[in-house]
Enzyme design. Structure first.
Site, PDB file in Angstrom:
ATOM      1  N   ILE A  10       0.844  -1.200   0.000  1.00  0.00           N
ATOM      2  CA  ILE A  10       0.000   0.000   0.000  1.00  0.00           C
ATOM      3  C   ILE A  10       0.877   1.247   0.000  1.00  0.00           C
ATOM      4  CG2 ILE A  10      -0.208   0.245   2.534  1.00  0.00           C
ATOM      5  CD1 ILE A  10      -3.284   0.611   2.044  1.00  0.00           C
ATOM      6  N   CYS A  11       0.374   2.298  -0.670  1.00  0.00           N
ATOM      7  CA  CYS A  11       1.001   3.624  -0.617  1.00  0.00           C
ATOM      8  C   CYS A  11      -0.140   4.633  -0.474  1.00  0.00           C
ATOM      9  CB  CYS A  11       1.884   3.868  -1.850  1.00  0.00           C
ATOM     10  SG  CYS A  11       0.990   3.916  -3.412  1.00  0.00           S
ATOM     11  N   ARG A  12       0.010   5.836  -1.002  1.00  0.00           N
ATOM     12  CA  ARG A  12      -1.055   6.824  -0.844  1.00  0.00           C
ATOM     13  C   ARG A  12      -2.211   6.562  -1.798  1.00  0.00           C
ATOM     14  NH1 ARG A  12      -2.015  11.843  -3.137  1.00  0.00           N
ATOM     15  NH2 ARG A  12       0.055  11.848  -4.072  1.00  0.00           N
TER      16      ARG A  12
END
Length: 108
Positions: A59-61
């Site tokens: 996951i990232c932004r």
């Protein structure tokens, strides 16, 4: 080249091992409790911190960095899934978050 597998926030199993590849300031502002934090650029040198025998949900932004990380992990023999929509989708789904900067958890 292997195809990247995607997962939505709703599809994540309760026991999901989440790998957060955002920068330190983003992590401090708000992240999934229990997630592993390795910023994207540190992933090659810190690969030994990850178990190749478990599914990783990256996951990232918004999904761009996690897509790159998932592609790289898959090419290196790891089972990984890109979390579509990233922490923005996590926040929109009203999933629990914690912060380490003393503020109310948020997504930067």
């Amino acid at each position: 080249m292997s195809e990247v597998m995607n997962a939505t926030v709703a599809e994540l199993p309760g026991s999901a091992v989440i790998l957060d590849v955002r920068e330190d300031y983003e992590w401090a502002a708000g992240h999934v409790d229990g997630a592993i934090h390795i910023p994207l650029e540190q992933l090659p040198e810190r690969l030994d911190e990850l178990d190749p025998d478990i599914d990783l949900y990256v996951i990232c932004r918004t999904g761009g960095r996690s897509f790159r990380a998932t592609t790289w992990l898959t090419q290196n023999g790891y089972s990984s899934f890109n979390v579509v929509g990233g922490m923005g989708a996590w926040f929109e789904a009203d999933k629990p978050m914690i912060s380490t900067d003393g503020e109310t958890p948020r997504v930067l």
